[in-house]
Design a protein around this motif. Structure first.
Motif, mmCIF file in Angstrom:
data_model
loop_
_atom_site.group_PDB
_atom_site.id
_atom_site.type_symbol
_atom_site.label_atom_id
_atom_site.label_comp_id
_atom_site.label_asym_id
_atom_site.label_seq_id
_atom_site.Cartn_x
_atom_site.Cartn_y
_atom_site.Cartn_z
ATOM 1 N N ILE A 139 11.288 -10.740 -0.697
ATOM 2 C CA ILE A 139 11.462 -11.292 0.644
ATOM 3 C C ILE A 139 12.547 -10.540 1.410
ATOM 4 O O ILE A 139 12.324 -10.061 2.515
ATOM 5 C CB ILE A 139 11.798 -12.799 0.570
ATOM 6 N N LYS A 140 13.733 -10.441 0.859
ATOM 7 C CA LYS A 140 14.826 -9.699 1.465
ATOM 8 C C LYS A 140 15.468 -8.811 0.409
ATOM 9 O O LYS A 140 15.997 -9.334 -0.577
ATOM 10 C CB LYS A 140 15.879 -10.649 2.051
ATOM 11 N N PRO A 141 15.407 -7.488 0.596
ATOM 12 C CA PRO A 141 14.757 -6.725 1.647
ATOM 13 C C PRO A 141 13.232 -6.953 1.666
ATOM 14 O O PRO A 141 12.651 -7.216 0.626
ATOM 15 C CB PRO A 141 15.064 -5.272 1.299
ATOM 16 N N THR A 142 12.649 -6.806 2.839
ATOM 17 C CA THR A 142 11.215 -7.013 3.014
ATOM 18 C C THR A 142 10.522 -5.668 3.181
ATOM 19 O O THR A 142 10.962 -4.831 3.974
ATOM 20 C CB THR A 142 10.951 -7.871 4.261
ATOM 21 N N TYR A 143 9.439 -5.483 2.432
ATOM 22 C CA TYR A 143 8.697 -4.217 2.496
ATOM 23 C C TYR A 143 7.224 -4.518 2.746
ATOM 24 O O TYR A 143 6.570 -5.176 1.946
ATOM 25 C CB TYR A 143 8.885 -3.423 1.204
ATOM 26 N N HIS A 144 6.731 -4.052 3.886
ATOM 27 C CA HIS A 144 5.371 -4.356 4.323
ATOM 28 C C HIS A 144 4.430 -3.190 4.050
ATOM 29 O O HIS A 144 4.826 -2.027 4.064
ATOM 30 C CB HIS A 144 5.342 -4.684 5.822
ATOM 31 N N ARG A 145 3.166 -3.525 3.830
ATOM 32 C CA ARG A 145 2.118 -2.511 3.831
ATOM 33 C C ARG A 145 1.941 -1.995 5.266
ATOM 34 O O ARG A 145 2.297 -2.688 6.210
ATOM 35 C CB ARG A 145 0.803 -3.142 3.344
ATOM 36 N N PRO A 146 1.354 -0.833 5.522
ATOM 37 C CA PRO A 146 0.830 0.090 4.520
ATOM 38 C C PRO A 146 1.860 1.057 3.969
ATOM 39 O O PRO A 146 1.594 1.754 3.005
ATOM 40 C CB PRO A 146 -0.242 0.848 5.298
ATOM 41 N N GLU A 147 3.068 1.124 4.592
ATOM 42 C CA GLU A 147 4.054 2.093 4.129
ATOM 43 C C GLU A 147 4.462 1.822 2.678
ATOM 44 O O GLU A 147 4.639 2.744 1.879
ATOM 45 C CB GLU A 147 5.293 2.059 5.025
ATOM 46 N N TYR A 148 4.609 0.559 2.360
ATOM 47 C CA TYR A 148 4.955 0.172 0.997
ATOM 48 C C TYR A 148 3.806 -0.645 0.410
ATOM 49 O O TYR A 148 3.185 -1.450 1.098
ATOM 50 C CB TYR A 148 6.254 -0.641 0.990
ATOM 51 N N PHE A 149 3.549 -0.454 -0.849
ATOM 52 C CA PHE A 149 2.436 -1.120 -1.521
ATOM 53 C C PHE A 149 2.877 -1.417 -2.952
ATOM 54 O O PHE A 149 3.916 -0.898 -3.414
ATOM 55 C CB PHE A 149 1.180 -0.241 -1.482
ATOM 56 N N PRO A 150 2.158 -2.268 -3.676
ATOM 57 C CA PRO A 150 2.637 -2.709 -4.992
ATOM 58 C C PRO A 150 3.016 -1.580 -5.949
ATOM 59 O O PRO A 150 4.049 -1.635 -6.619
ATOM 60 C CB PRO A 150 1.466 -3.533 -5.522
ATOM 61 N N ALA A 151 2.204 -0.530 -6.026
ATOM 62 C CA ALA A 151 2.449 0.547 -7.000
ATOM 63 C C ALA A 151 3.289 1.683 -6.415
ATOM 64 O O ALA A 151 3.313 2.780 -6.959
ATOM 65 C CB ALA A 151 1.121 1.093 -7.506
ATOM 66 N N PHE A 152 4.012 1.417 -5.340
ATOM 67 C CA PHE A 152 4.746 2.442 -4.598
ATOM 68 C C PHE A 152 5.640 3.301 -5.501
ATOM 69 O O PHE A 152 5.670 4.521 -5.386
ATOM 70 C CB PHE A 152 5.582 1.774 -3.498
ATOM 71 N N ASP A 196 -0.393 4.834 -6.608
ATOM 72 C CA ASP A 196 -1.611 4.778 -5.800
ATOM 73 C C ASP A 196 -1.619 3.532 -4.916
ATOM 74 O O ASP A 196 -1.484 2.404 -5.406
ATOM 75 C CB ASP A 196 -2.817 4.763 -6.748
ATOM 76 N N SER A 197 -1.806 3.725 -3.611
ATOM 77 C CA SER A 197 -1.807 2.601 -2.677
ATOM 78 C C SER A 197 -2.991 1.666 -2.889
ATOM 79 O O SER A 197 -2.979 0.529 -2.427
ATOM 80 C CB SER A 197 -1.810 3.104 -1.232
ATOM 81 N N THR A 198 -4.024 2.141 -3.571
ATOM 82 C CA THR A 198 -5.210 1.308 -3.814
ATOM 83 C C THR A 198 -5.244 0.730 -5.227
ATOM 84 O O THR A 198 -6.216 0.068 -5.604
ATOM 85 C CB THR A 198 -6.497 2.124 -3.589
ATOM 86 N N ALA A 199 -4.210 0.985 -6.016
ATOM 87 C CA ALA A 199 -4.200 0.538 -7.418
ATOM 88 C C ALA A 199 -4.271 -0.983 -7.510
ATOM 89 O O ALA A 199 -3.614 -1.698 -6.743
ATOM 90 C CB ALA A 199 -2.948 1.041 -8.126
ATOM 91 N N VAL A 200 -5.069 -1.464 -8.442
ATOM 92 C CA VAL A 200 -5.149 -2.891 -8.734
ATOM 93 C C VAL A 200 -4.132 -3.200 -9.834
ATOM 94 O O VAL A 200 -4.200 -2.647 -10.935
ATOM 95 C CB VAL A 200 -6.563 -3.289 -9.192
#
Length: 418
Positions: free
Chosen positions: A297-310, A319-323
């Motif tokens: 939440i804080k710091p907050t990182y939003h898609r698309p620049e940041y993604f789970p596997a960043f 990979d931005s598309t990684a499951v």
């Protein structure tokens, strides 16, 4: 008496040999998957590959025992460590807080950075934090969540260059030096000067760190410190000669995994060789090392620049598309720069009771020009690291274990985190 000393030397030599990583297993494992690895394995020197995989076997008391396997591991061959230097610097920042033991001073104290030398910058606000103010805690979160460069620079300035390198020697990290900030062109005299910093609780000053100067040099003569055929300078002009890395940070792959092992498994080291961290410090680092940027939440990182596997190169390939596998957590620190991709990771599968340490570096710069941002990260380096992590994981899934690990220590709730 002579016979006794001969036997003693023989035993010491045997122990030393026994502690060296196995160099056969990994090569065989990778060669068995040519469809994944032949492109790199056919040119390992060109891609500067180094790998350490450490198997973990628990005894009946859940104490971990380690067996190391390596591929082309060479502490004398230089690679640019990029952001991987941020992890030891963050650890040393917490150690410094604990050693100062100043009343009211902790990692949540407001940290106001001043300037006292040419090129230094001041910091009074941090809008990414829940309070809007900078702190050691929020800087470490940003380092562990998304590898923030400015956050590292602030911790470098807090600890100071001399103390960082004293700590490295204290912990036997003799193939490492940390001698500069990142991503701001820090070089020469400016690296020696670190900013004055004040810490506050409310309006009350609780600690003043003066500006410091480090007169020491940390020479290291390694192969591969002149790289490429040309580079772009700070004005984007082409310089037709190799780029000189002889004054830049050094952090060998074996030292990287040693830091991770000491951090995650302090009980396996003598007390004097354990980091000077509190139980809460360890808990804090583990939690944010394994948190995905989109979970915070804080710091907050939003898609698309940041993604789970960043920042998860091994296993997910950044990979931005990684499951994301919900049963797997990765405690790691990555680096990428000058064509190098590096990941130093502890990978855990809570469902299947799998755990292992894996550290690797790979580089691709086909045009031989540095600083031109034309590197084969997406087509060469990251797929290699992804496949490497997954192949080791599949091996670990099938490997029999006498005692399954209790991994409770590394399990956290990742919802509603600040």
């Amino acid at each position: 008496m002579k016979r006794f000393f001969f036997l003693l030397l023989l035993m010491q030599a045997f122990c030393s040999f026994a502690q060296q990583p196995d160099t056969v297993f990994l090569k065989s494992l990778l060669n068995n998957r040519p469809e994944l690895f032949s492109g790199i394995l056919n040119h390992p020197a060109q891609n500067e590959v180094q790998i350490i995989y450490t198997r973990i076997d628990r005894d009946k008391n859940n104490i971990p025992h380690f067996t190391a396997y390596s591929y082309r591991l060479n502490p004398h061959h230089y690679f640019y460590p990029a952001s991987t230097v941020k992890l030891p610097t963050a650890i040393f920042a917490l150690e410094k807080l604990n050693k100062l033991n100043a009343k009211g001073l902790d990692r949540r104290s407001v940290m106001i950075t001043d300037s006292s030398f040419a090129g230094q910058t001041k910091v009074k606000l941090d809008t990414s934090s829940s309070s809007g103010l900078p702190s050691i805690e929020n800087y470490i979160k940003k380092i562990l969540l998304v590898s923030d460069n400015d956050a590292y620079n602030r911790l470098y300035e807090f600890v100071g260059r001399a103390e960082i390198n004293q700590k490295l020697k204290k912990y036997g990290l003799n193939n490492t030096r940390i001698v500069g900030r990142l991503a701001i062109g820090d070089a020469g005299e400016s690296t020696r000067h670190t900013n004055p910093i004040d810490f506050y609780i409310g309006d009350k000053l609780v600690y003043h760190k003066p500006g410091l100067y480090d007169a020491l040099n940390y020479p290291m003569q390694l192969e591969n410190m002149l790289q490429g055929k040309a580079y772009l300078d700070s004005s984007d002009r082409l310089v037709n000669k190799p780029l000189d890395f002889s004054e830049k940070n050094v952090y060998s792959l074996a030292n990287q995994q040693m830091v991770l092992k000491r951090l995650l498994f302090p009980e396996t080291f003598p007390k004097a060789q354990q980091f000077d961290l509190t139980a809460d410090d360890y808990h804090f680092i583990y939690r944010y090392m394994s948190t995905l940027p989109t979970e915070n939440i804080k710091p907050t990182y939003h898609r698309p620049e940041y993604f789970p596997a960043f920042c998860k190169f091994l296993f997910y390939g950044g990979d931005s598309t990684a499951v994301i596998n919900p049963d797997i957590r990765i405690f790691n620190k990555v680096g990428d720069s000058y064509g190098y991709d590096i990941d130093n990771a502890y990978i855990v599968d809570f469902k299947n009771k799998v755990e292992f340490l894996l550290s690797a570096v790979v580089q691709s710069n086909e045009d031989g020009i540095l600083n031109d941002n034309k590197y084969e990260y997406a087509t060469v380096c990251l797929p290699f690291l992804k496949n490497l992590g997954q192949v080791i994981y599949q091996y670990e899934l099938k490997r029999p274990k006498k005692h399954l690990p209790d991994l409770t220590k590394f399990k956290f709730s990742y919802s509603n985190k600040q």
